[in-house]
Design a protein around this motif. Structure first.
Motif, mmCIF file in Angstrom:
data_model
loop_
_atom_site.group_PDB
_atom_site.id
_atom_site.type_symbol
_atom_site.label_atom_id
_atom_site.label_comp_id
_atom_site.label_asym_id
_atom_site.label_seq_id
_atom_site.Cartn_x
_atom_site.Cartn_y
_atom_site.Cartn_z
ATOM 1 N N LEU A 175 0.802 -1.278 0.032
ATOM 2 C CA LEU A 175 0.008 -0.081 0.071
ATOM 3 C C LEU A 175 0.919 1.196 -0.004
ATOM 4 C CD1 LEU A 175 -3.179 0.751 2.326
ATOM 5 C CD2 LEU A 175 -1.133 2.093 2.399
ATOM 6 N N VAL A 176 2.084 1.273 0.833
ATOM 7 C CA VAL A 176 2.993 2.511 0.979
ATOM 8 C C VAL A 176 3.433 2.655 -0.517
ATOM 9 C CG1 VAL A 176 4.874 3.515 2.116
ATOM 10 C CG2 VAL A 176 3.194 2.101 3.215
ATOM 11 N N ASP A 177 3.964 1.651 -1.052
ATOM 12 C CA ASP A 177 4.458 1.644 -2.341
ATOM 13 C C ASP A 177 3.489 2.192 -3.482
ATOM 14 O OD1 ASP A 177 6.834 0.801 -1.525
ATOM 15 O OD2 ASP A 177 6.619 -1.377 -2.224
ATOM 16 N N ALA A 178 2.236 1.796 -3.610
ATOM 17 C CA ALA A 178 1.239 2.063 -4.562
ATOM 18 C C ALA A 178 0.938 3.856 -3.915
ATOM 19 C CB ALA A 178 0.138 1.291 -4.213
ATOM 20 N N HIS A 179 1.170 4.024 -2.706
ATOM 21 C CA HIS A 179 0.707 5.520 -2.315
ATOM 22 C C HIS A 179 1.703 6.454 -2.848
ATOM 23 C CE1 HIS A 179 -0.314 9.112 0.091
ATOM 24 N NE2 HIS A 179 0.931 8.837 0.709
ATOM 25 N N HIS A 180 3.045 6.096 -2.850
ATOM 26 C CA HIS A 180 4.195 6.809 -3.524
ATOM 27 C C HIS A 180 4.143 7.084 -4.960
ATOM 28 C CE1 HIS A 180 6.791 5.609 0.357
ATOM 29 N NE2 HIS A 180 5.917 6.744 0.502
ATOM 30 N N HIS A 230 1.219 7.263 -6.581
ATOM 31 C CA HIS A 230 -0.089 7.877 -6.688
ATOM 32 C C HIS A 230 -0.289 8.887 -5.461
ATOM 33 C CE1 HIS A 230 -1.600 5.512 -9.990
ATOM 34 N NE2 HIS A 230 -0.922 4.397 -9.198
ATOM 35 N N PRO A 231 0.798 9.872 -5.375
ATOM 36 C CA PRO A 231 0.667 10.638 -4.020
ATOM 37 C C PRO A 231 -0.659 11.490 -4.018
ATOM 38 C CG PRO A 231 2.298 11.422 -5.406
ATOM 39 C CD PRO A 231 1.912 10.007 -5.864
ATOM 40 N N ASP A 232 -1.036 11.967 -4.879
ATOM 41 C CA ASP A 232 -2.285 12.967 -4.730
ATOM 42 C C ASP A 232 -3.619 12.143 -4.577
ATOM 43 O OD1 ASP A 232 -0.571 14.895 -5.519
ATOM 44 O OD2 ASP A 232 -0.582 14.702 -7.967
ATOM 45 N N LEU A 233 -3.433 10.885 -4.568
ATOM 46 C CA LEU A 233 -4.926 10.005 -4.578
ATOM 47 C C LEU A 233 -5.229 9.788 -3.047
ATOM 48 C CD1 LEU A 233 -7.086 8.565 -5.953
ATOM 49 C CD2 LEU A 233 -5.630 6.359 -5.953
ATOM 50 N N PRO A 234 -6.019 10.281 -2.157
ATOM 51 C CA PRO A 234 -6.491 10.187 -0.923
ATOM 52 C C PRO A 234 -6.749 8.706 -0.791
ATOM 53 C CG PRO A 234 -7.706 11.987 -1.789
ATOM 54 C CD PRO A 234 -7.138 11.384 -3.046
ATOM 55 N N LEU A 235 -6.149 8.173 0.329
ATOM 56 C CA LEU A 235 -6.183 6.752 0.619
ATOM 57 C C LEU A 235 -6.292 6.648 2.080
ATOM 58 C CD1 LEU A 235 -6.102 3.797 -0.411
ATOM 59 C CD2 LEU A 235 -3.436 4.223 -0.096
ATOM 60 N N PHE A 283 -1.419 -5.161 -4.085
ATOM 61 C CA PHE A 283 -2.257 -4.146 -4.071
ATOM 62 C C PHE A 283 -1.648 -3.278 -5.251
ATOM 63 C CE2 PHE A 283 -3.502 -0.156 -2.042
ATOM 64 C CZ PHE A 283 -4.191 -0.386 -1.202
ATOM 65 N N ASP A 284 -2.605 -3.537 -6.200
ATOM 66 C CA ASP A 284 -2.160 -3.119 -7.627
ATOM 67 C C ASP A 284 -3.260 -1.834 -7.977
ATOM 68 O OD1 ASP A 284 -1.857 -2.204 -10.219
ATOM 69 O OD2 ASP A 284 -1.743 -4.408 -11.149
ATOM 70 N N LEU A 285 -2.926 -0.545 -7.507
ATOM 71 C CA LEU A 285 -3.953 0.430 -7.634
ATOM 72 C C LEU A 285 -4.085 0.862 -9.151
ATOM 73 C CD1 LEU A 285 -3.064 3.197 -4.886
ATOM 74 C CD2 LEU A 285 -4.971 1.530 -5.024
ATOM 75 N N ASP A 286 -3.035 0.573 -9.916
ATOM 76 C CA ASP A 286 -3.514 0.835 -11.401
ATOM 77 C C ASP A 286 -4.655 -0.021 -12.038
ATOM 78 O OD1 ASP A 286 -1.524 2.945 -11.684
ATOM 79 O OD2 ASP A 286 0.078 1.290 -11.774
#
Length: 382
Positions: free
Chosen positions: A222-227, A229-234, A321-324
């Motif tokens: 999750l942290v990797d995915a957040h980095h 997509h830093p503008d996406l609220p999570l 955790f594949d946000l894409d």
């Protein structure tokens, strides 16, 4: 009609299903006389169940799943070994179920995937009819799709499910959508049993993604995915957080696991990332929230749920955790699939009551047929 519940206490799924059915049958004028809940010495019956269930709750020492302490991966071999080590304890539990049936004199036993319930009916043959309810029984449907290349896991999964339903008059398979019944398997497909608190909510479309995990490895992902997509609220509910709300940065917030607060967030989120537990996916589907379903490692049942949820249109299955993958799916999410699911869900009241009546009035139902996995009964002496 007097009804006794047997409930597997692993996780929340079967417990919340039992609470929902208890409310349903009582609204129809039937009496719930008690519940025997499968527990382990380190996992008592949770307070949310004992506080809300409308009849006495009795703990029942029963086999539990064993997970790796760090990765939270399911460990099937250790699970089986633990069960064998405590076989004498579980024999006493079988007698406890038999004695409860004799003492409470129910007209019907409803078993929510408690293994010892099926074994009690296999070895002691109580005269009181039993029906079994679980989404796992959908594995006996000829149209069910299993994960590819996991034949041994599939056989073990179906064998375990067979044991839980040994001696049952009927199997009710909870499903994302309507499917044909399978008389030769004693199988009928029914809607999920969901919390009233979930179905009475009016969803809104927020801008944040909601995540839930008890797996530390997924938090790292999750942290990797957040980095990326830093503008996406999570917002993430996970087991390592103790605070109700713990901001990490401007767009990432951690929350301690709390069922009510998680449901509040689900009502207002844009999409959900979670393990492939059946109830959480169903609640998101009911509220029209696309889901990224990530099965826990080695958890074959959740791998099945993820594929089935993807088939029904609830979301997409993934191994990480594949946000894409989720973000690509969200614009293509079909709200009509969610509407069909809600329509299907609301048929449940009549379908469940009809099943109870069939069980206690066998002269008004079709004759019982052998279970397609009946070889399992022969293997254990049925």
């Amino acid at each position: 009609m007097r009804i006794l519940f047997l409930v597997q206490g692993e996780g929340r799924g079967h417990l919340t299903q039992a609470l929902s059915l208890a409310e349903l049958v009582r609204s129809a004028g039937h009496e719930v006389v008690g519940a025997l809940v499968g527990v382990t010495r380190n996992r008592p019956a949770p307070a949310f169940f004992t506080d809300q269930f409308p009849a006495p709750v009795t703990p029942l020492l029963s086999p539990g799943l064993v997970y790796h302490t760090q990765t939270h991966a399911l460990q099937p071999s250790k699970t089986a070994w633990q069960a064998l080590r405590h076989i004498r304890t579980y024999r006493r539990s079988l007698r406890q179920i038999r004695d409860a049936i004799d003492a409470l004199k129910p007209d019907l036993v409803v078993n929510f995937y408690e293994l010892l319930g099926g074994l009690t009916y296999g070895f002691y043959r109580p005269a009181v009819p039993m029906i079994c309810i679980a989404h796992q029984y959908l594995a006996f449907h000829p149209n069910f799709v299993f994960p590819a290349g996991q034949v041994i896991d599939q056989l073990l999964f179906k064998f375990t499910s067979t044991l839980t339903a040994w001696g049952a008059r009927e199997l009710l398979a909870l499903s994302f959508d309507e499917q044909a019944e399978v008389p030769r398997s004693r199988l009928r497909v029914v809607p999920p049993l969901l919390r009233r608190d979930a179905i009475e909510r009016t969803p809104s479309n927020g801008d944040f993604l909601l995540a839930y995990t008890t797996n530390p490895g997924l938090v790292e992902q999750l942290v990797d995915a957040h980095h990326r997509h830093p503008d996406l609220p999570l917002r993430c509910f996970h087991s390592a957080t103790k605070a109700a709300e713990q901001p990490i940065d401007a767009t990432l917030t951690y929350h301690a696991i709390d069922g009510q607060r998680f449901l509040d967030a689900m009502q207002n989120c844009r999409a959900v990332v979670t393990t492939a537990g059946f109830e959480s996916v169903c609640e998101a589907f009911y509220l029209g929230k696309p889901v990224l379903m990530i099965p826990q490692p080695n958890h074959f049942e959740q791998a099945c749920n993820a594929l089935d949820g993807q088939r029904a249109g609830a979301g997409v299955a993934a191994d990480s955790f594949d946000l894409d993958r989720l973000l690509s799916f969200v614009p293509n999410y079909n709200p009509e699939a969610s509407e069909r699911f809600r329509t299907w869900y609301h048929r449940g009241y009549y379908l469940f009551l009809a099943a109870l009546n069939r069980a206690v009035n066998p002269d008004k139902q079709t004759p019982r047929q052998p279970h397609p996995t009946g070889a399992a009964e022969n293997l254990i002496g049925g």
